[in-house]
Write an enzyme that holds these catalytic residues in place. Sequence first.
Site, mmCIF file in Angstrom:
data_model
loop_
_atom_site.group_PDB
_atom_site.id
_atom_site.type_symbol
_atom_site.label_atom_id
_atom_site.label_comp_id
_atom_site.label_asym_id
_atom_site.label_seq_id
_atom_site.Cartn_x
_atom_site.Cartn_y
_atom_site.Cartn_z
ATOM 1 N N HIS A 50 -4.884 -3.227 6.098
ATOM 2 C CA HIS A 50 -4.668 -3.522 4.673
ATOM 3 C C HIS A 50 -6.022 -3.886 4.068
ATOM 4 C CE1 HIS A 50 -2.939 -4.935 0.973
ATOM 5 N NE2 HIS A 50 -3.384 -6.162 1.165
ATOM 6 N N ASP B 10 0.842 -1.202 0.000
ATOM 7 C CA ASP B 10 0.000 0.000 0.000
ATOM 8 C C ASP B 10 0.879 1.256 0.000
ATOM 9 O OD1 ASP B 10 -2.326 -1.725 0.386
ATOM 10 O OD2 ASP B 10 -1.425 -2.071 2.343
HETATM 11 N N1 LIG Z 1 -0.720 -8.119 2.333
HETATM 12 C C1 LIG Z 1 -0.696 -7.870 1.037
HETATM 13 O O1 LIG Z 1 -0.383 -6.752 0.619
HETATM 14 C C2 LIG Z 1 -1.050 -8.932 0.036
HETATM 15 C C3 LIG Z 1 -1.529 -10.151 0.434
HETATM 16 N N2 LIG Z 1 -1.871 -11.121 -0.481
HETATM 17 C C4 LIG Z 1 -2.362 -12.401 0.047
HETATM 18 O O2 LIG Z 1 -1.299 -13.361 0.023
HETATM 19 C C5 LIG Z 1 -1.866 -14.676 0.046
HETATM 20 C C6 LIG Z 1 -1.194 -15.571 -0.993
HETATM 21 O O3 LIG Z 1 -1.465 -15.084 -2.285
HETATM 22 P P1 LIG Z 1 -1.001 -15.893 -3.586
HETATM 23 O O4 LIG Z 1 0.405 -16.341 -3.494
HETATM 24 O O5 LIG Z 1 -1.423 -15.075 -4.725
HETATM 25 O O6 LIG Z 1 -1.972 -17.157 -3.490
HETATM 26 P P2 LIG Z 1 -1.826 -18.587 -4.197
HETATM 27 O O7 LIG Z 1 -3.120 -19.283 -4.060
HETATM 28 O O8 LIG Z 1 -1.188 -18.448 -5.546
HETATM 29 O O9 LIG Z 1 -0.744 -19.289 -3.276
HETATM 30 C C7 LIG Z 1 -1.004 -19.599 -1.931
HETATM 31 C C8 LIG Z 1 -0.227 -20.859 -1.639
HETATM 32 O O10 LIG Z 1 -0.346 -21.105 -0.254
HETATM 33 C C9 LIG Z 1 -0.514 -22.484 -0.063
HETATM 34 N N3 LIG Z 1 -1.133 -22.671 1.249
HETATM 35 C C10 LIG Z 1 -2.429 -22.510 1.589
HETATM 36 N N4 LIG Z 1 -2.592 -22.806 2.886
HETATM 37 C C11 LIG Z 1 -1.383 -23.123 3.376
HETATM 38 C C12 LIG Z 1 -0.923 -23.527 4.644
HETATM 39 N N5 LIG Z 1 -1.741 -23.669 5.683
HETATM 40 N N6 LIG Z 1 0.400 -23.768 4.802
HETATM 41 C C13 LIG Z 1 1.253 -23.649 3.759
HETATM 42 N N7 LIG Z 1 0.865 -23.294 2.521
HETATM 43 C C14 LIG Z 1 -0.442 -23.028 2.342
HETATM 44 C C15 LIG Z 1 -1.356 -22.946 -1.252
HETATM 45 O O11 LIG Z 1 -1.174 -24.338 -1.503
HETATM 46 C C16 LIG Z 1 -0.787 -22.082 -2.365
HETATM 47 O O12 LIG Z 1 0.274 -22.723 -3.070
HETATM 48 C C17 LIG Z 1 -3.367 -14.493 -0.185
HETATM 49 O O13 LIG Z 1 -4.031 -14.550 1.079
HETATM 50 C C18 LIG Z 1 -3.448 -13.085 -0.752
HETATM 51 O O14 LIG Z 1 -4.695 -12.492 -0.547
HETATM 52 C C19 LIG Z 1 -1.721 -10.908 -1.815
HETATM 53 C C20 LIG Z 1 -1.234 -9.711 -2.281
HETATM 54 C C21 LIG Z 1 -0.881 -8.628 -1.389
HETATM 55 O O1 LIG Z 2 -6.303 -7.388 -3.068
HETATM 56 C C1 LIG Z 2 -6.006 -8.555 -2.783
HETATM 57 O O2 LIG Z 2 -6.810 -9.443 -2.486
HETATM 58 C C2 LIG Z 2 -4.548 -8.890 -2.745
HETATM 59 C C3 LIG Z 2 -3.925 -7.825 -1.959
HETATM 60 O O3 LIG Z 2 -3.982 -7.820 -0.752
HETATM 61 C C4 LIG Z 2 -3.468 -6.629 -2.670
HETATM 62 O O4 LIG Z 2 -3.201 -6.662 -3.870
HETATM 63 O O5 LIG Z 2 -3.364 -5.602 -1.995
#
Ligand SMILES: NC(=O)C1=CN([C@@H]2O[C@H](COP(=O)(O)OP(=O)(O)OC[C@H]3O[C@@H](n4cnc5c(N)ncnc54)[C@H](O)[C@@H]3O)[C@@H](O)[C@H]2O)C=CC1
Ligand SMILES: O=C([O-])CC(=O)C(=O)O
Length: 328
Positions: free
Chosen positions: A189, A161
Amino acid sequence: MKTPVRVAVTGAAGQIGYALLFRIASGEMLGKEQPVILQLLELPIDKAQAALKGVIMELEDCAFPLLADVVGTDDPEVAFKDADIALLVGARPRGPGMERKDLLLENAKIFTAQGAALNKVASRDVKVLVVGNPANTNAYIAMKSAPDLNPRNFTAMLRLDHNRALSQLATKAGVAVGDIEGLIVWGNHSPTMYPDYRFATAKGVNLKDKVNDADWNANTFIPQVGKRGAAIIEARGLSSAASAANAAIDHIHDWVLGSNGKWVTMGVPSDGSYGIPEGVIFGFAVTTENGEYTLVKDIEVDDFSQKAIDKTLAELEEERSGVAHLLS
Ligand SMILES: NC(=O)C1=CN([C@@H]2O[C@H](COP(=O)(O)OP(=O)(O)OC[C@H]3O[C@@H](n4cnc5c(N)ncnc54)[C@H](O)[C@@H]3O)[C@@H](O)[C@H]2O)C=CC1
Ligand SMILES: O=C([O-])CC(=O)C(=O)O
């Protein structure tokens, strides 16, 4: 050669993991002199483990000189064993039409279990960054599930952000992004976050004065930064990954190696400053030095800002009460 730092990454075979691991292994997070051991966690299902195996094969194929070892596992206690840094990425991402808090109950269980595993086996100084959404409340859950670890070491990612706000402000003000200092993103967030550019400067020039456009601030800048994640999902069909990995690198880089006096935004447990109840994981301006962060105190809060801070706090309190039953 320095002693390798143990970096645990959960969700390592997911989209953010794929954008993150190669940069950690090449030294972008902890510096070009610092060897690392990657301890990678994925779900105990064949598809996830096979994908993780493939990612580890690719890490091997890069022959990174700083990568001292890689461990792949489905057991949090193996992944977090003696971890110095833990990046908690693994969680379900949202799809179109969802808010991040819609993921709360589904993802919350992950963070009670992982907080408990960190409590049991991680380094007593482990630095934890929660990326998985809703990041602030998940960090709160992990912190509360790890009573033997220092609560200060549980943080949530608001750096994406912060970086989004920097970029939009640079464009509007016609200044170089790298020259901007003094920006903050307060709160959760989520779309209630409050990007605050009142004290932002570039080369000593106050950018609020330079932009001089209250309507842009209220009706473009704040909502656009707040809803940027949804705009990416709309455009890509998937949530941000490379920019999220980049923000995680920035967050840990600055926490470990220092921000050189610059304000950066971290989601950290409140110490009661600015009327935010103690323990709530809230986006604050911090400076970092010698592996420690310090909240920037005494930032003037005007009426507009107070209302924005109250709104994002109210949402965090609501999320917190929604998961209270998981923590008793
Ligand atoms: N804080 C932020 O600014 C942001 C947060 N996110 C969040 O990050 C997270 C991951 O996003 P992506 O990588 O795109 O998702 P994704 O679905 O591509 O990857 C998530 C991975 O985590 C694994 N996983 C699920 N539960 C698990 C557990 N208990 N232990 C170990 N591995 C586990 C899944 O098998 C998958 O490979 C989501 O919750 C998303 O919303 C995404 C973008 C920005
Ligand atoms: O928006 C979402 O779900 C993933 C995220 O947290 C971001 O891009 O800021």
